[in-house]
Design an enzyme around this catalytic site. Sequence first.
Site, mmCIF file in Angstrom:
data_model
loop_
_atom_site.group_PDB
_atom_site.id
_atom_site.type_symbol
_atom_site.label_atom_id
_atom_site.label_comp_id
_atom_site.label_asym_id
_atom_site.label_seq_id
_atom_site.Cartn_x
_atom_site.Cartn_y
_atom_site.Cartn_z
ATOM 1 N N ASP A 300 28.566 51.051 4.517
ATOM 2 C CA ASP A 300 27.290 51.216 5.039
ATOM 3 C C ASP A 300 26.319 50.207 4.867
ATOM 4 O O ASP A 300 26.635 49.259 4.146
ATOM 5 C CB ASP A 300 26.756 52.716 4.516
ATOM 6 C CG ASP A 300 25.739 53.369 5.803
ATOM 7 O OD1 ASP A 300 25.283 52.346 6.562
ATOM 8 O OD2 ASP A 300 25.409 54.368 5.432
HETATM 9 C C1 BGC Z 1 23.197 54.363 8.042
HETATM 10 C C2 BGC Z 1 24.604 54.448 8.887
HETATM 11 C C3 BGC Z 1 24.339 53.768 10.273
HETATM 12 C C4 BGC Z 1 24.026 52.442 9.815
HETATM 13 C C5 BGC Z 1 23.624 51.367 10.892
HETATM 14 C C6 BGC Z 1 22.766 53.069 7.935
HETATM 15 O O1 BGC Z 1 21.422 53.062 7.286
HETATM 16 O O2 BGC Z 1 23.409 55.032 6.991
HETATM 17 O O3 BGC Z 1 24.662 55.911 9.411
HETATM 18 O O4 BGC Z 1 25.446 53.696 11.028
HETATM 19 O O5 BGC Z 1 22.722 52.280 9.005
HETATM 20 O O6 BGC Z 1 22.570 51.641 11.693
#
Ligand code: BGC
Length: 780
Positions: A300
């Site tokens: 993530d």
């Molecule tokens: C979130 C994810 C997301 C990623 C990309 C992160 O902050 O937890 O769910 O896919 O950002 O946008």
Amino acid sequence: MCALLLAALCAVAVSSPLWAHAEGPAATEAMQGAAQGIADPSLNARVESLLDRMTLEEKIGQLVQYSAGQATGPGTGRTDYKDMIARGQIGSLLNVTDTPLINEYQHIAVEKSRLHIPLLFGLDVIHGFRTEFPIPLGMASTWDPALVEKASRVAASEASAIGIRWTFSPMVDIARDARWGRIAEGAGEDPYLGSAMAAAYVRGYQGSRLDAPDTLAACAKHYVGYGAAEAGRDYNSTEISEHTLREFYLPPFHAAVNAGAASLMSAFNSLNGVPASANPFTLTQVLRQEWGFRGMVVSDWSSIGELVAHGIAADDQTAARKAFMAGVDMDMASSLYHDRLRQLVQSGAVPEPKIDESVRRILRVKLALGLFEHPYVDEAHAQHAFFLPESLQLAQTVAERSLVLLKNVPPAGGQPLLPISTDVKSVALIGPLADNPSDPDGVYPSVGAQSGALSFPAALARRLGESNVLRSKGVGILQGSDQEIAAAVAAARRAGLVILTLGESPEMSGEAASRSSLGLPGRQQELLEAIVNTGKPVVLLLFSGRPLTVPWAFEHVPAVLAAWFPGTETGPALVRTLFGESNPSGKLVVSWPRSVGQEPLYYNALSTGRAAGNVDLSAPAKDADARYVSRYIDEQNTPQFPFGYGGSYTTFAYGPVAVSQTQLSAADLNQRLSGKAGASDPLTVVAAVSNAGARAGEELVQLYVRLQGTSTAQPVRALKGFRRIALALGETKKVTFHLEPDAFAIWNDRNQFAVEPAKVTVWISPDSASGSDAKLEILP
Ligand code: BGC
């Protein structure tokens, strides 16, 4: 029930799927291979030929991802992407939504980088792209995986038209706590329904062939346990026993893997002291060794860099090493793989063959998507993929089925308010959520284009005539004035009926949007009471990304509909439902609390040693029997509305439950669980469901199981099947479920999935708190 009626019953059969539990890597690989193409052996030669020619720097480049658009997390401060791409130092970009820019970056990768490896563009396409479907919590409330699959197919064809080929969806985190804002992004609290939804999203995004130009590689997230954030506060730590992890949190991921998901995202949370983005147990032992996952794992956003803040890495170097060695292939946004992996390989701390493995996984996804053959998108074509009439029609259907009728009680001697009677000529539309154009999109709004779909007020005005819809905001979502409330009260007094739209803004759920209270924000409660006190009939529409605790409303308002955020077709879907062309059939996928202090609240809990049973918990505990039970002194244990609950404009009657056998053999079931033929047939469970009301409707029939006497305690009820059936006026259908061994398998005290001798209760019911049951026994 009379014999004649029984003879006329129409049979509906359902089998429990085998997605929930491990069948071993070999079986899993066969399933993944068939569905996804990333395991296709014909890719091997191309992967190896590329790998042979890659320098260490180019290999590491494939493991690196940056955001080149709107930030969805704290920034890395980098902007020099074009040079890096030309040098082969970036494998993927996220958040770029501008087609010419996507093509421009791609031209650099394909034409200027030494090995011409295309970039993979990722985005959070989580409930549609241009055509917006309801937020995932609403999509799950349809209990209709086939519909969710179709919606994901539309999302894939729209997003791929602008060059996105990877979506960070589905979010399959089990969520038991409505304080956690990201409950909006998932399928709620149940692993069985969550697994069905996870597989449906993956099938929809990835289509039947991943190399078709209109597919998205799916990414099941956030692996794993993220939804159990302590106190519902986003990013918080989690402590989840292996038993709970195996029975509740892991199954939807396993289902996504079995459906062929090309990727998984490792989560932010620490899990039992080891952050999920550096957790060898979940990332390697479970995912690779047990499940045989062949796809890639992306971290993530900055979760690799955050290992330092978690305290399991004293410096960036260690953070990069721990994440990589645990099994994270690609670094989203932290830049630590770019900055540190080379040195780690050169020092021997990270073996180069392990880098090769990760590069292979990423190249396989790019090859399977056909990116090498078709790296660019046709800008002119892109516009033609959006808002197709059939996509909008589907969005309307999904929106209608996502609505959950929480209450529709007739006043004494009268008719229920819903559907709105043709006698009602004028309506006051009051509340802050009636018409904010960006609101219906909910979390992760689309990239901005408008569909031309009617807003809710416009759809209502078309129905009743402009002059018969009296508009008054009342108050804002977070604040409002006495004058605004007075104006709304005046509007209510002039109308035949009030439609009150209250709730949260979309920004109040989703990432980093945890709440410590679950009531109506701002002065909305005051507005609600003022409007109800006018004595006018009130229909309340609740817009939110989570259940809201509004006990006063449930007591005083005769009709309440949970609307979530229904997407592009909000207006038509709501009007058709309010006026009865569509009969609500959505059901809750989360337990709806009475008060925030009940959280985490979920139906599939274990019994305590002092279960409250039949004790009247609304009365103060007077004697020892009522006092020393698991209870609150100031609140009931039960939810306001249980998991699985949802009303209809008609009523359904459930007949008794019949089972095909009253004794099963654990040995036989275990044999079948391990893939060998057993002696017995699946257990068949049957009940008749009738439409006992005054109009046609659809019912979501649910099957629950309880096991008692097993080596580990099992939930008081666990969903093991569900079925949507359409019933004409007066019609009865026999609903048949075939339960396979996995419906009885538990994670036992020897840390294995197995069926054990047990007493079994099986319900066929309209929700998780009612219905009739049948008993049987599993013998050794
Ligand atoms: C979130 C994810 C997301 C990623 C990309 C992160 O902050 O937890 O769910 O896919 O950002 O946008």
